[in-house]
Scaffold this motif. Structure first.
Motif, PDB file in Angstrom:
ATOM      1  N   SER A 122       0.845  -1.186   0.000  1.00 47.41           N
ATOM      2  CA  SER A 122       0.000   0.000   0.000  1.00 47.41           C
ATOM      3  C   SER A 122       0.881   1.238   0.000  1.00 47.41           C
ATOM      4  CB  SER A 122      -0.903   0.006   1.240  1.00 47.41           C
ATOM      5  OG  SER A 122      -1.574   1.242   1.373  1.00 47.41           O
ATOM      6  N   GLU A 123       0.426   2.277  -0.657  1.00 50.72           N
ATOM      7  CA  GLU A 123       1.175   3.530  -0.614  1.00 50.72           C
ATOM      8  C   GLU A 123       1.040   4.197   0.751  1.00 50.72           C
ATOM      9  OE1 GLU A 123      -0.422   6.540  -3.232  1.00 50.72           O
ATOM     10  OE2 GLU A 123      -2.402   5.602  -3.184  1.00 50.72           O
TER      11      GLU A 123
ATOM     12  N   TYR B 267       0.430  14.681   0.713  1.00 47.36           N
ATOM     13  CA  TYR B 267      -0.028  14.825   2.104  1.00 47.36           C
ATOM     14  C   TYR B 267      -1.058  13.778   2.512  1.00 47.36           C
ATOM     15  CZ  TYR B 267      -4.243  17.559   0.639  1.00 47.36           C
ATOM     16  OH  TYR B 267      -5.429  17.988   0.093  1.00 47.36           O
ATOM     17  N   LYS B 268      -1.620  13.036   1.570  1.00 51.33           N
ATOM     18  CA  LYS B 268      -2.568  11.984   1.953  1.00 51.33           C
ATOM     19  C   LYS B 268      -1.884  10.869   2.746  1.00 51.33           C
ATOM     20  CE  LYS B 268      -2.146   9.180  -2.261  1.00 51.33           C
ATOM     21  NZ  LYS B 268      -2.858   8.649  -3.445  1.00 51.33           N
ATOM     22  N   LEU B 269      -0.550  10.857   2.720  1.00 53.03           N
ATOM     23  CA  LEU B 269       0.211   9.858   3.467  1.00 53.03           C
ATOM     24  C   LEU B 269       0.466  10.293   4.907  1.00 53.03           C
ATOM     25  CD1 LEU B 269       2.888   8.988   0.737  1.00 53.03           C
ATOM     26  CD2 LEU B 269       0.627   7.984   1.069  1.00 53.03           C
ATOM     27  N   TRP B 270       0.168  11.551   5.232  1.00 51.85           N
ATOM     28  CA  TRP B 270       0.364  12.055   6.590  1.00 51.85           C
ATOM     29  C   TRP B 270      -0.740  11.526   7.505  1.00 51.85           C
ATOM     30  CZ3 TRP B 270       1.047  18.052   5.530  1.00 51.85           C
ATOM     31  CH2 TRP B 270       2.141  18.237   4.659  1.00 51.85           C
ATOM     32  N   ARG B 271      -0.521  11.659   8.798  1.00 52.28           N
ATOM     33  CA  ARG B 271      -1.566  11.268   9.747  1.00 52.28           C
ATOM     34  C   ARG B 271      -2.697  12.290   9.686  1.00 52.28           C
ATOM     35  NH1 ARG B 271      -0.295  12.653  16.001  1.00 52.28           N
ATOM     36  NH2 ARG B 271      -2.431  11.917  16.042  1.00 52.28           N
ATOM     37  N   ASN B 272      -3.905  11.819   9.953  1.00 50.28           N
ATOM     38  CA  ASN B 272      -5.085  12.683   9.930  1.00 50.28           C
ATOM     39  C   ASN B 272      -5.896  12.425  11.194  1.00 50.28           C
ATOM     40  OD1 ASN B 272      -7.971  13.436   9.392  1.00 50.28           O
ATOM     41  ND2 ASN B 272      -7.098  14.123   7.456  1.00 50.28           N
ATOM     42  N   ILE B 273      -6.036  13.449  12.020  1.00 50.49           N
ATOM     43  CA  ILE B 273      -6.685  13.268  13.316  1.00 50.49           C
ATOM     44  C   ILE B 273      -8.172  12.941  13.178  1.00 50.49           C
ATOM     45  CG2 ILE B 273      -7.230  15.711  13.666  1.00 50.49           C
ATOM     46  CD1 ILE B 273      -6.542  15.282  16.637  1.00 50.49           C
TER      47      ILE B 273
ATOM     48  N   PHE C  53      -2.142  16.710  -2.812  1.00 47.26           N
ATOM     49  CA  PHE C  53      -2.841  15.631  -2.119  1.00 47.26           C
ATOM     50  C   PHE C  53      -2.089  14.302  -2.206  1.00 47.26           C
ATOM     51  CE2 PHE C  53      -5.982  12.123  -2.241  1.00 47.26           C
ATOM     52  CZ  PHE C  53      -6.448  12.231  -0.941  1.00 47.26           C
ATOM     53  N   ASP C  54      -1.483  14.024  -3.342  1.00 44.07           N
ATOM     54  CA  ASP C  54      -0.764  12.756  -3.501  1.00 44.07           C
ATOM     55  C   ASP C  54       0.356  12.605  -2.484  1.00 44.07           C
ATOM     56  OD1 ASP C  54      -2.329  11.818  -5.526  1.00 44.07           O
ATOM     57  OD2 ASP C  54      -1.040  12.548  -7.139  1.00 44.07           O
TER      58      ASP C  54
ATOM     59  N   SER D 299      -6.718  23.057  -2.635  1.00 47.77           N
ATOM     60  CA  SER D 299      -6.756  21.717  -2.013  1.00 47.77           C
ATOM     61  C   SER D 299      -5.346  21.182  -1.776  1.00 47.77           C
ATOM     62  CB  SER D 299      -7.548  20.735  -2.883  1.00 47.77           C
ATOM     63  OG  SER D 299      -8.887  21.134  -2.994  1.00 47.77           O
ATOM     64  N   SER D 300      -4.458  22.074  -1.393  1.00 48.81           N
ATOM     65  CA  SER D 300      -3.070  21.685  -1.145  1.00 48.81           C
ATOM     66  C   SER D 300      -2.580  22.357   0.133  1.00 48.81           C
ATOM     67  CB  SER D 300      -2.180  22.091  -2.320  1.00 48.81           C
ATOM     68  OG  SER D 300      -2.168  23.506  -2.463  1.00 48.81           O
TER      69      SER D 300
END
Length: 472
Positions: free
Chosen positions: A198-199, A311-317, A308-309, A293-294
């Motif tokens: 998975s990415e 930061y979508k890998l960062w944690r999201n509370i 998004f490609d 959206s960035s």
């Protein structure tokens, strides 16, 4: 396909409720559909050659010291020993006993299942783990065969294996089929080097990405047929001396709420709220720009844009709180201070996830309207007071003094809060008083947005965990 008489083919693919056996069963079902001419031993040979020739035997996180992962065996010997072992199972020439399979409960011939041929089951080394001091978990040959196919239907997330199990057979089939198709596509282009990766390195991100994929490509939305869908992500390793598993549960209430937020009428407000809550320790100070959206971060007078490609890998509370059963209310409030937000989203959350009564929400909206029908200084005082309360007693006093008493002094003919409403809707036994306070604050700010009133009243900061997670 010529069937082997000592194999019960129905038990190779039927649902068992065991997440590992079911993934293996779905893989077998998929491959049988692709290769109807092959009998099960030929499918074992087919998948063994992929594991050995294409993946170089890299299935150690699944099977410890199996014929394929055993360092003493090289090349084709791994395949020959694997086929030899499964032949002994099918022909019942290896040690077996009559009994009840630990997975299916079916009375049949049983064979030892340890860490070399099954997952998270212990082995002869852990003899006391098993009932009656057995030398391994005793399974039917069909279950052990199913285990062998699991790697082809699994995926790596952050260095560990992951599978998804749902109470919906369609969802389970979708997960495995997607992985099998990706594997075959990679094999066709000679780019398959092992278990799919998975990415995403964070389980919460990976699980909700799967939900997004599911909603787009399979079930579209949580209609009545899918209202009860729940998911579990099994994140594990069976490798070496430290086998470990963590199970992440996404209950149907969260699935229903999240899927509802993807509806067009709500997504326009939900998406910026969700996207603005990504964080990464390597990009401290990055700010979300809703127009693009960035995320943007300024270093040495230069502004860099993160798409998004990345930061979508960062944690999201938001995703983590949904997955871990933590409240979103204070996050809603902080967002609502500066953003007009569809109140239907918070209503869906409170009713579906927190089981709040409709009457409670209606009363809070009525109180918010009352508290904003005054001058800005009075509104500011109400906000500061509510935000600073530390006990239910203080909140009750606020309602009595600032709402009930004021309503009476203003000459209202009817009370704004009845005794029943105070007890059953504003301070019910099953709702924490801080939740009532936070919903009221959110509703007040939404009234201010609707009336285009700006009040300078800064809220106390929300406490968030800043643990060092694997951010990939």
């Amino acid at each position: 396909m010529k069937e082997i008489t000592t194999i019960d083919y129905d038990w190779l693919t039927r649902l068992t409720g065991d997440p590992f056996a079911d993934v293996g069963g779905y893989v077998i079902k998929y491959l049988m559909g692709k290769h109807p001419e092959k009998e099960i031993l030929e499918l074992i040979d087919y998948i063994a050659k992929i594991y050995v020739n294409k993946w170089e035997g890299k299935i150690n996180p699944f099977f410890l010291n199996s014929a394929i992962t055993q360092p003493a065996y090289k090349g084709d010997v791994k395949i020959k020993e694997t086929i030899k072992y499964f032949n002994s199972l099918i022909n019942e020439t290896t040690t077996c006993e009559e009994g009840y399979c630990r997975i299916t409960g079916r009375k049949t011939k049983l064979f030892k299942a340890g860490r070399d041929n099954s997952l998270m089951s212990g082995s002869g080394t852990f003899v006391n783990f098993h009932h009656n001091f057995q030398f391994g978990m005793m399974l039917s040959k069909e279950m052990i065969i199913r285990m062998f196919f699991i790697p082809f239907g699994s995926i790596f997330i952050g260095g560990r294996i992951a599978i998804i199990q749902s109470n919906s057979a369609e969802v389970n089939d979708f997960f495995v089929k997607r992985n099998c198709e990706a594997n075959l596509a990679n094999l066709a282009t000679s780019s398959s080097e092992g278990v799919l990766k998975s990415e995403y390195g964070i389980p919460a991100n990976a699980l909700f990405q799967f939900v997004d994929d599911l909603l787009i490509n399979k079930i579209k939305e949580a209609t009545d047929e899918y209202r009860g869908v729940s998911l579990g992500l099994y994140h594990f390793t069976n490798f070496g001396a430290s086998p470990e598993i963590v199970i992440y549960k996404l209950p149907s209430s969260i699935f229903r709420f999240y899927s509802t937020c993807q509806v067009a009428t709500l997504k326009a407000d939900w998406q910026p709220f969700l996207l603005s809550h990504y964080k990464n320790s390597k990009h401290k100070g990055a700010k979300y720009n809703a127009m693009t959206s960035s995320y943007e971060i300024t270093k040495k007078d230069e502004t860099h844009q993160i798409t998004f490609d990345d930061y979508k890998l960062w944690r999201n509370i938001i995703l983590e709180n949904l997955l871990n059963g933590k409240s979103l209310l204070r996050l809603f409030v902080n967002w609502g201070v500066t953003h007009k937000f569809n109140f239907a989203i918070i209503e869906k959350y409170l009713i579906n996830v927190q089981n709040m009564k409709h009457e409670t929400l209606n009363k809070i909206k009525e109180l918010a309207l009352f508290l904003t029908n005054t001058d800005e200084e009075a509104i500011k005082k109400s906000i500061k007071a509510l935000d600073g309360y530390k006990s239910a007693y203080e909140l009750r006093r606020f309602f009595l003094k600032n709402v009930v008493a004021k309503n009476y002094k203003d000459g209202a003919k009817e009370t704004i809060i009845t005794m029943e409403e105070l007890v059953y809707y504003l301070f019910p036994d099953d709702v924490f008083w801080k939740d009532i306070r936070d919903i009221l604050l959110f509703a007040i700010y939404q009234e201010l947005h609707a009336k285009n009133i700006h009040v300078e009243a800064e809220l106390s900061s929300i406490e968030t965990e800043e643990t060092d997670l694997n951010e990939n």
